[in-house]
Design an enzyme around this catalytic site. Sequence first.
Site, PDB file in Angstrom:
ATOM      1  N   ASP A 105       0.817  -1.216   0.000  1.00  0.00           N
ATOM      2  CA  ASP A 105       0.000   0.000   0.000  1.00  0.00           C
ATOM      3  C   ASP A 105       0.852   1.268   0.000  1.00  0.00           C
ATOM      4  O   ASP A 105       0.638   2.168  -0.815  1.00  0.00           O
ATOM      5  CB  ASP A 105      -0.923   0.044   1.226  1.00  0.00           C
ATOM      6  CG  ASP A 105      -2.126  -0.877   1.073  1.00  0.00           C
ATOM      7  OD1 ASP A 105      -2.443  -1.282  -0.064  1.00  0.00           O
ATOM      8  OD2 ASP A 105      -2.757  -1.187   2.104  1.00  0.00           O
TER       9      ASP A 105
ATOM     10  N   ARG B 142       1.022   4.228  17.406  1.00  0.00           N
ATOM     11  CA  ARG B 142       0.543   5.236  16.456  1.00  0.00           C
ATOM     12  C   ARG B 142       0.797   6.680  16.881  1.00  0.00           C
ATOM     13  O   ARG B 142       1.227   7.492  16.065  1.00  0.00           O
ATOM     14  CB  ARG B 142      -0.941   5.012  16.131  1.00  0.00           C
ATOM     15  CG  ARG B 142      -1.221   3.720  15.368  1.00  0.00           C
ATOM     16  CD  ARG B 142      -0.389   3.595  14.110  1.00  0.00           C
ATOM     17  NE  ARG B 142      -0.758   2.462  13.286  1.00  0.00           N
ATOM     18  CZ  ARG B 142       0.027   1.429  12.996  1.00  0.00           C
ATOM     19  NH1 ARG B 142       1.237   1.357  13.512  1.00  0.00           N
ATOM     20  NH2 ARG B 142      -0.387   0.467  12.201  1.00  0.00           N
TER      21      ARG B 142
ATOM     22  N   ASP C 249      -6.509   2.852  13.249  1.00  0.00           N
ATOM     23  CA  ASP C 249      -5.221   3.523  13.113  1.00  0.00           C
ATOM     24  C   ASP C 249      -5.332   4.906  12.487  1.00  0.00           C
ATOM     25  O   ASP C 249      -4.612   5.828  12.858  1.00  0.00           O
ATOM     26  CB  ASP C 249      -4.244   2.642  12.323  1.00  0.00           C
ATOM     27  CG  ASP C 249      -3.828   1.419  13.127  1.00  0.00           C
ATOM     28  OD1 ASP C 249      -3.792   1.525  14.369  1.00  0.00           O
ATOM     29  OD2 ASP C 249      -3.549   0.372  12.523  1.00  0.00           O
TER      30      ASP C 249
ATOM     31  N   SER D 294      -3.280  -9.366   7.141  1.00  0.00           N
ATOM     32  CA  SER D 294      -2.744  -8.027   7.358  1.00  0.00           C
ATOM     33  C   SER D 294      -2.045  -8.025   8.717  1.00  0.00           C
ATOM     34  O   SER D 294      -2.647  -8.321   9.747  1.00  0.00           O
ATOM     35  CB  SER D 294      -3.903  -7.017   7.319  1.00  0.00           C
ATOM     36  OG  SER D 294      -3.529  -5.853   7.992  1.00  0.00           O
TER      37      SER D 294
HETATM   38  N1  ARG Z   1      -6.995  -4.216  16.213  1.00  0.00           N
HETATM   39  C1  ARG Z   1      -5.752  -3.654  16.650  1.00  0.00           C
HETATM   40  C2  ARG Z   1      -5.911  -2.186  16.879  1.00  0.00           C
HETATM   41  O1  ARG Z   1      -6.878  -1.598  16.502  1.00  0.00           O
HETATM   42  C3  ARG Z   1      -4.620  -3.968  15.689  1.00  0.00           C
HETATM   43  C4  ARG Z   1      -4.618  -3.190  14.434  1.00  0.00           C
HETATM   44  C5  ARG Z   1      -3.546  -3.600  13.526  1.00  0.00           C
HETATM   45  N2  ARG Z   1      -3.320  -2.581  12.540  1.00  0.00           N
HETATM   46  C6  ARG Z   1      -3.053  -2.823  11.282  1.00  0.00           C
HETATM   47  N3  ARG Z   1      -2.880  -1.791  10.495  1.00  0.00           N
HETATM   48  N4  ARG Z   1      -3.014  -4.032  10.773  1.00  0.00           N
HETATM   49  O2  ARG Z   1      -5.057  -1.584  17.459  1.00  0.00           O
END
Ligand code: ARG
Length: 424
Positions: A33, A114, A143, A195
């Site tokens: 991406d 983040r 995120d 992912s």
């Molecule tokens: N569900 C978790 C969260 O919201 C993990 C997210 C993983 N992020 C990703 N871009 N694959 O923090």
Amino acid sequence: MNEERRTLIKTASYEAEPHEVGRVLLLYSGGLDTSVMLKWIQDEYEAEVVALTVDLGQPGEDFEVVRGKALRLGALDCHVVDAREEFARDYVLPAIKANALYGGGYPLFTALGRPLIAKLAVDYATTSGCDTIAHGCTGKGNDQVRIESAVIALAPEMKIIAPVRGWQMGREEEIAYARQHGIPVKGGTESPPYSIDDNLWGRSSEGGPIEDLDEPPRDDVFQLVTRPEEAPDEPEDVVVAFERGGPVAMNGERMELVALLERAGEVGSRHGVGIVDHVEDRIVGLKVRDLYEVPAAAVILAAHKELEKLVGTIHQNTFKPHLDDHWAYLVYAGLWYEPLRSDLDAFMDAVNEQVTGEVTLRLFKGSVRPVARRSPNALYDPALAGFGQSGGLFSQQASPGFIELWSLQSRMAYGVRNKRKEGT
Ligand code: ARG
């Protein structure tokens, strides 16, 4: 200019209009991406791109390769920042003090990373003359909320673009775009269709077959933690030492926090500790299933909780978990800069002043269990706790008097309510 993009409706003031975009700081992971984005931003916006890659302890990542890829795709520059120490000290440590778990199972490694990534993006955007920050989040996840909330808290004038949210390319189209622009597309059929996000505090897998809630996880999900059934047949004891709430040594060896968290991750992984199958309430309303591998958190949080309980009073121990939950919720929900979070940190720090000592954990085939604990601040007196003992600060003869007073209101209420029932 691309037709579709021109029809996009701007819904927030910080979203960049195409004419406002001159130079973009792209949060670059090296994955598909963000690699497609690197090219796409240059083409669609006719903008320059500076890439930023943040090392939060992603296991096995070769950051020189990532940097080389960014430069080959036309980035003016690619900064690789080793932020492991800052991440451990300013983000993971407060989470340890707050025993942070969202939804009873997720130790927040992504959510903690983040705001730091966003802060570094603002710093590097500013020093490299960028007007816009670009990230690769989709419109369905948490995120985007975490990154954008943090960026606009720190730099209200900064513009943000999130091309994946708007470019309306499907997976196939994206791969076609990548091939057309000489962007290496790895995997295909042999790489698992998940992912992934990871750092030194844990690893998550989402998507593909994981979305079938009624199916157990496939073995190919787990790349960090040994499957419990394949873990050693002998248990291993690990001693974790804390000072004022922070882990400082393992098995008697003092270590910097990053090294200690890595070590905890290794020993946990070996024993199959820290696998979590989690159906999660995202901030944006969806329920999503995540498979987590969090060996370091499973070890450190188990030890921290145990020690905190030993040094806290009954009142602290019943009250703090409510605040712990709320701390985790704020961080999960992307509100790192919410003052309530730092208010809660002040409370966490105050309680953790006493959290000094050692806990022995026994790791065995996926389980982690405290088996010994010691602290100079323990509110524990073996002379008082013993069965037959009496005297000193504790008199067993005084207990009936205590019981009569302690239960007074409850008994009275019980009586009143039952009499009322009889009368009607
Ligand atoms: N569900 C978790 C969260 O919201 C993990 C997210 C993983 N992020 C990703 N871009 N694959 O923090």
